[in-house]
Design a protein around this motif. Sequence first.
Motif, PDB file in Angstrom:
ATOM      1  N   THR A 177      11.431  36.999  16.211  1.00 57.16           N
ATOM      2  CA  THR A 177      12.167  38.208  16.591  1.00 57.16           C
ATOM      3  C   THR A 177      12.283  39.161  15.406  1.00 57.16           C
ATOM      4  OG1 THR A 177      13.415  36.994  18.259  1.00 57.16           O
ATOM      5  CG2 THR A 177      14.359  39.080  17.498  1.00 57.16           C
ATOM      6  N   HIS A 237       8.820  40.625  14.590  1.00 57.05           N
ATOM      7  CA  HIS A 237       8.457  41.674  15.547  1.00 57.05           C
ATOM      8  C   HIS A 237       9.208  42.968  15.226  1.00 57.05           C
ATOM      9  CE1 HIS A 237       7.082  43.467  19.250  1.00 57.05           C
ATOM     10  NE2 HIS A 237       8.329  43.819  19.511  1.00 57.05           N
ATOM     11  N   TYR A 295       7.648  44.715  12.125  1.00 52.88           N
ATOM     12  CA  TYR A 295       6.371  45.397  12.347  1.00 52.88           C
ATOM     13  C   TYR A 295       6.496  46.589  13.291  1.00 52.88           C
ATOM     14  CZ  TYR A 295       4.123  42.071   9.376  1.00 52.88           C
ATOM     15  OH  TYR A 295       3.766  41.345   8.275  1.00 52.88           O
TER      16      TYR A 295
END
Length: 145
Positions: free
Chosen positions: A19, A22, A25
């Motif tokens: 999480t 992600h 990014y």
Amino acid sequence: MTTQQLRSLVLETPAASPTDIHRHYMNKLALETDVADVHYDRQHGLDAFVLIDVRSAKAYEQCHIPGAINLPSSQIGEEMTANLAKDRTIVVYCWGPACNGATKGAARLSALGFQVKEMLGGIEYWRREGNDVAGTLGQSANLVG
């Protein structure tokens, strides 16, 4: 003879959760774009962003991405940006990976209330990927300033 136990320098600091990775990014993509994506959009007439070359006027005159406007990063301020719409994302670029002019330009523009992305690779990688350029020297211009 003693044996020394080796430790992983890669894993010395554990990896983040999927999480968190992600989120990291996605945040990075919100701030950056690359030459291929800019070229794709321009090639397909997708002009939802303004492309700004933040290098010097001389460098821009010699070689720039067609359709980009020139606004040297050191000159970015309220007066110089009065004509820019704040509802359009701005993509800035400079010389290349070793140049922080686009970063400085993005910081100044965002401080003035603009949404900005930095084009990774700058004019150097635009040219390395074989994309068209405009200017008095075109492809024969210096790759770095």
